[in-house]
Design an enzyme around this catalytic site. Structure first.
Site, mmCIF file in Angstrom:
data_model
loop_
_atom_site.group_PDB
_atom_site.id
_atom_site.type_symbol
_atom_site.label_atom_id
_atom_site.label_comp_id
_atom_site.label_asym_id
_atom_site.label_seq_id
_atom_site.Cartn_x
_atom_site.Cartn_y
_atom_site.Cartn_z
ATOM 1 N N ASP A 50 0.822 -1.214 0.000
ATOM 2 C CA ASP A 50 0.000 0.000 0.000
ATOM 3 C C ASP A 50 0.853 1.259 0.000
ATOM 4 O O ASP A 50 2.046 1.205 0.292
ATOM 5 C CB ASP A 50 -0.811 0.045 1.301
ATOM 6 C CG ASP A 50 -2.064 -0.786 1.216
ATOM 7 O OD1 ASP A 50 -2.346 -1.321 0.144
ATOM 8 O OD2 ASP A 50 -2.748 -0.875 2.246
ATOM 9 N N LYS A 72 -3.253 3.707 -3.269
ATOM 10 C CA LYS A 72 -3.720 4.866 -4.026
ATOM 11 C C LYS A 72 -2.826 6.040 -3.691
ATOM 12 O O LYS A 72 -2.702 6.416 -2.526
ATOM 13 C CB LYS A 72 -5.155 5.194 -3.628
ATOM 14 C CG LYS A 72 -5.726 6.315 -4.438
ATOM 15 C CD LYS A 72 -7.026 6.808 -3.857
ATOM 16 C CE LYS A 72 -7.506 7.999 -4.658
ATOM 17 N NZ LYS A 72 -8.574 8.704 -4.031
#
Ligand SMILES: C[S@@+](CC[C@H](N)C(=O)[O-])C[C@H]1O[C@@H](n2cnc3c(N)ncnc32)[C@H](O)[C@@H]1O
Length: 266
Positions: A50, A72
């Site tokens: 992540d 993201k």
């Protein structure tokens, strides 16, 4: 002698069991990871990581391990949680051991439990490795304790928003108490938080915002419910932040920085 002499010896592909290890990477400083996490990364065939997990930790992977970014970053499309679930299962069935590397602790607003449950329901063996969570360590990185003898007997970690994006109604409950409140994912709701604590009769309660905790970019803003919005407006950092509200914020201890300059692992 190395603690894990066989770390990078890859298992015989024929013997590989599809499995998932959900691993906490800690909150930013790459030294804030456990030895067990380092071992899991070193044993992985595939690492799904992540944005909040420090990239430097990928250096622990064995040569040839597949590293896939599934987070993201600003302006990028986020992976849907269902896509990540499917990726975990497909990668494990194809390659063997998948490590899911997550910022902080995987079970603190980390979706780690859901990923383990999905993987298990699809026949994978699953394991969990805890991580240093921002729920405690972000405040600590700024010299603020979440509990303090004679000052605060408890702390309450919460998200600022519900799943549907509404303000978390537990904020108003917490504002009625003397507990230390640690709010994750709350910076964009700061004005509502100020309103709630003011309405609860605590405009002078101490509050801190700690951003990019444990990294060289760490910043902390300390004030009261009345002053914090004004103080925060002067800062333009977009990194992850926690908000800490309570009397322990008045007792900041000035500690020596412990971070090394990590461009590479030790
Ligand atoms: C999706 S939650 C994940 C929390 C993570 N699992 C943990 O245990 O720390 C993301 C939030 O964690 C907090 N956070 C994570 N890393 C942080 C850091 N280095 N400094 C300050 N806050 C952090 C921020 O509130 C951020 O919005």
């Amino acid at each position: 002698m190395s603690l894990y002499p066989n770390l990078h010896k890859s298992a015989d592909p024929a013997l590989r069991t599809p499995r998932l290890t959900v691993v906490g990477a800690g909150i930013g400083d790459p030294e804030l990871i456990t030895l067990r996490a380092v071992r899991a990364i070193g044993e992985a065939d595939v690492i799904l990581y992540d944005a909040l997990a420090n990239d430097v930790l990928l250096d622990y992977a064995r040569p040839g391990a597949i590293k896939l970014y599934v987070g993201k970053r600003r302006k990028e499309k986020a992976f849907e949680q269902e896509e990540i679930h499917e990726l975990i299962v497909n990668q494990a069935l194809t390659h063997g051991h998948v490590v899911r590397l997550k910022g902080g602790d995987p079970f603190v607003f980390g979706r780690g439990w859901e990923e383990m449950q999905y993987a298990q329901a699809h026949g994978l063996e699953v394991a969990y490795v805890p991580g240093v969570s921002s729920a405690v360590a972000a405040a600590g990185s700024a010299g603020i304790a979440v509990t303090l003898r004679g000052v605060s007997r408890s702390f309450w970690t919460m998200t600022a928003t519900t799943e549907s994006g509404d303000l978390n109604p537990e904020l108003a409950v917490a504002a009625q108490t003397d507990t230390t409140v640690v709010i994750l994912m709350g910076l964009h709701k700061l004005s509502f938080i100020v309103e709630i604590w003011t309405a609860a009769g605590h405009p002078d309660r101490a509050i801190a915002i700690i951003q990019d905790a444990s990294t060289p970019q760490q910043q902390q803003i300390i004030g009261t419910i009345q002053t914090i919005e004004h103080l925060a407006a002067k800062h333009k950092n977009a990194g992850p932040a926690v908000i800490v509200i309570g009397d322990t914020v008045k007792h900041v201890i000035k500690a020596l920085p412990t971070q090394l300059n990590h461009s590479k692992l030790l």
